[in-house]
Design an enzyme around this catalytic site. Structure first.
Site, PDB file in Angstrom:
ATOM      1  N   LYS A 147       0.834  -1.208   0.000  1.00  0.00           N
ATOM      2  CA  LYS A 147       0.000   0.000   0.000  1.00  0.00           C
ATOM      3  C   LYS A 147       0.866   1.254   0.000  1.00  0.00           C
ATOM      4  CE  LYS A 147      -3.874  -2.141   2.419  1.00  0.00           C
ATOM      5  NZ  LYS A 147      -4.499  -2.451   3.713  1.00  0.00           N
ATOM      6  N   GLN A 203      -4.313  -0.494   9.777  1.00  0.00           N
ATOM      7  CA  GLN A 203      -4.252  -1.864   9.272  1.00  0.00           C
ATOM      8  C   GLN A 203      -4.816  -2.841  10.311  1.00  0.00           C
ATOM      9  OE1 GLN A 203      -3.197  -2.890   6.126  1.00  0.00           O
ATOM     10  NE2 GLN A 203      -3.904  -4.915   6.758  1.00  0.00           N
ATOM     11  N   ASP A 261     -11.059   3.386   4.405  1.00  0.00           N
ATOM     12  CA  ASP A 261     -11.412   1.962   4.340  1.00  0.00           C
ATOM     13  C   ASP A 261     -12.935   1.785   4.269  1.00  0.00           C
ATOM     14  OD1 ASP A 261      -9.360   0.110   4.144  1.00  0.00           O
ATOM     15  OD2 ASP A 261      -8.841   0.243   6.276  1.00  0.00           O
TER      16      ASP A 261
END
Ligand code: NAP
Length: 294
Positions: A54, A98, A121
């Site tokens: 990422k 994460q 997200d």
């Protein structure tokens, strides 16, 4: 019949190129550089690989990266304090924490603490609610990628019969909401669903997101159906080697499907590309600019 292979890697690369061009345009026209904070707590090997990929792709687009690492022993208060600082930082347009988090940290509490307008997200309850209501908001990246992939072979999903196998909050449920927004007719299946093969066999679109290696067989698939495989499963083969397979038995499924995503190289690359799209959208919204047309 042999299915068309939906090349997620190439489609994601094309999307990233469009994001890169848009980042350059925003910088030149509005002195705006989209910024994303990536937060990794601990050193889970799989998470480290995801975060490395990422962060590399963020930098390649020309966005600003704010890389934050906390030790596995970090407390919930420490992470919440970092989230509060990132929420308040105007250079940060997107925040990605994460998952999974170490056991001493309540992931739901952390997600709820994110500024919803920076929740790239799409996991914050407000964004989930907006999606359920059909209102604009930040949408989870993997389901968004699945829709983009399906539309490369079926530009309109209107009236198509779809099945989503899996009802998780990060994949199955938001994917079903997106399909409803596309005016598909959606069935959500899970472990308590009766006679899954028969249910699936009548569907034009099959999305497999249950985390069960190669569970969807040839005879589950309607001839000509579009099959999107979200699963990522590491299995050990007879020769003792390890490889990654999806939730669909790819080799047999491709003999009956009209189009199918491979694993790897299907949904996976789209997830990160959609994270970049969400960051771009969040940055534009923060400045009051129209959503980018990537
Ligand atoms: P999850 O939270 O474990 O949810 C799995 C869902 O599948 C549950 O709703 C479960 O039903 C259902 N399920 C499990 N076994 C089933 C069976 N035998 N028959 C019918 N339904 C079954 O998983 P997730 O986070 O949604 O992830 C699903 C898969 O996608 C995993 O392989 C994951 O690694 C992969 N994934 C890939 C990406 C990507 O970028 N490509 C991103 C996220 C996830 P119940 O609710 O009844 O338990």
């Amino acid at each position: 019949m042999s299915a068309a292979i939906i090349d997620g890697k190439a489609i994601a690369a094309d999307l990233r190129a469009r994001v890169t061009a848009e980042v350059a345009r925003l910088s030149a026209a509005h002195a705006l550089t989209p910024g994303i904070a990536v937060v990794l707590v601990g050193n889970d090997p799989a998470s480290e690989i995801y975060v490395r990929t990422k962060t590399r792709q963020v930098v390649e687009t020309g966005m600003r990266l704010f890389d934050h690492r906390l030790p596995a022993s970090a407390g919930e208060d420490e992470l919440l304090a970092l989230v509060a600082r990132l929420n308040a930082d105007p250079a940060v347009h997107g925040i990605l924490v994460q998952l999974p988090l170490p056991p001493q940290i309540d992931a739901q509490k952390v997600i709820a603490a994110l500024d919803p307008s920076k929740d790239v997200d799409g996991f914050h309850p407000l964004n989930a609610g907006r999606l359920a209501r059909g209102l604009p908001g930040l949408v989870p990246c993997t389901p968004l990628g699945c829709i983009i992939l399906a539309k490369t072979v079926r530009p309109s999903l209107v009236g198509l019969d779809a099945v989503v196998i899996g009802r998780s909050n990060i994949v199955g449920k938001p994917l079903a909401q997106l399909l409803i927004a596309e005016s598909a007719t959606v069935t959500i299946a899970h472990t308590k669903t009766r006679d899954l093969p028969t249910l699936c066999r009548s569907k034009d679109l099959l999305f497999a997101a249950m985390g069960r290696p190669e569970m969807v067989k040839r005879d589950w698939i309607k001839p000509g159906a579009t099959v999107i495989d979200v699963g990522i499963n590491r299995v050990t083969t007879a020769d003792g080697k390890s490889r990654v397979v999806g939730d669909v038995a790819f080799e047999e499924a491709r003999t009956v499907a009209g189009a199918i995503t491979p694993v790897p190289g299907g949904v996976g690359p789209m997830t990160i590309a959609c994270l970049l799209v969400n960051t771009l959208r969040a940055a534009c919204a923060a400045r009051g600019l129209a959503a980018p047309s990537v």
